[in-house]
Design a protein around this motif. Structure first.
Motif: not given
Ligand SMILES: [Zn+2]
Length: 303
Positions: A3, A132, A175, A177, A240-242, A249
């Motif tokens: 990202q 994405t 999403i 986690p 953190d990151q998508p 995530h």
């Protein structure tokens, strides 16, 4: 990481808008094939006008709509979908399974490429867009019909959601986690090989999805205990990151082993789990994932 596309700006805000010719088109095939254009010696995402032109030719009559996804530096990215039953008839799909060096281009220009090869390409913002887009596409496929009453849904005009035409239930993006943990034992780090990864070769950190009702920290303690039989302390969030490829995530943590450092691996998940000194960690290219960034930072003495 995937990202980190600065100075470009990612704008995820939902808009009800129509594509312009030079906006980008994301066309996926099957589980993880993505349509690419080969131009001036490199692969790029096709434009909306490229795909419309294809839809009058080799993709006809397959492209049937466009759905706004997001923008990067004011360029819109649109999902343009294939219908369900005509995939096998597209001639250039045959090259999907070939090695990246032997890709057969349709008309010398187009190909579908699997995401695990696509993610090695440059620039990173293209990989981010593809990952994405596939997250939104995979979610969108699960909400064509209402999960409550089974009737057809329609895209909301005002937000990223699909609304049931009968009962009004609104399905929002999903999403998931997940925590990923660098477990450190003085001058060593715990690396594992996951039994279910293709090839079973990659060295990774312990990771797992967060369960309903638990905090991220609770998930760290639980996953580390489950996968390698260790207790940990002094948890701190790294980054953190998508991670759209799996709809996740990732929340990256650093933790220290607490007490006994004997590793007891979960045999149906982990094929190997060992402590590695900094100089024992192999060099590899790090671009996209928070996990590999943490491993290399540790190798360099920076974690
Ligand atoms: Zn419904």
């Amino acid at each position: 990481m995937i990202q980190e596309i600065e100075p470009l700006i990612y704008d995820p805000e939902f808009r009800k808008t129509e594509p312009k010719d030079d906006d980008k088109a994301l066309v996926y095939y099957g589980k993880d094939g993505i349509l690419l254009k080969y131009e001036n010696g490199r692969y790029i995402l096709p434009s909306v006008s490229d795909v419309i032109a294809l839809s009058y030719g080799e993709l006809a009559p397959i492209i049937n709509n466009s759905y706004y996804l997001f923008s990067i530096d004011n360029v819109g990215y649109y999902l343009m979908e294939l219908t369900d039953n005509l995939h096998e008839e597209i001639p250039f799909i045959k090259s999907l399974d070939t090695d990246i060096d032997n890709v057969k281009l349709y008309n010398g220009i187009y190909t579908f490429m699997r995401i695990h090869r696509f993610r090695e390409l440059d620039p990173v913002h293209m990989v981010f867009a593809g990952a994405t887009g596939i997250h939104i596409r995979n979610w969108k496929e699960t909400v064509k019909y209402c999960g409550k009453c089974g009737n057809q849904t329609r895209p909301s005009d005002t937000e990223r959601a699909f609304v049931c035409s009968k009962c009004g239930y609104t399905a929002y993006p999903k999403i998931s986690p997940a925590v990923i943990v660098a477990v450190i034992n003085n001058d060593r780090i715990l690396l594992v090989r996951n039994l279910h990864r293709p090839g079973n070769v990659r060295l990774e950190l312990v990771s797992g999805f967060v369960e309903i009702g638990e905090s991220f920290e609770h998930a760290v303690h639980r996953e580390v205990l489950e996968e390698v039989g260790l207790k940990v302390k002094n948890l701190r969030i790294y980054k953190d990151q998508p991670w759209g490829i799996s709809g996740a995530h990732m929340i990256g943590y650093v933790a220290e082993v607490d007490g006994d450092d004997t590793v007891v691996r979960q045999v149906d998940e982990i094929s190997e789990a060992k402590w590695y000194r900094r100089d024992e960690i192999p060099e590899y290219r790090n671009r996209l994932s928070v996990g590999s960034e943490m491993i290399l930072k540790f190798k360099q003495g920076q974690l």
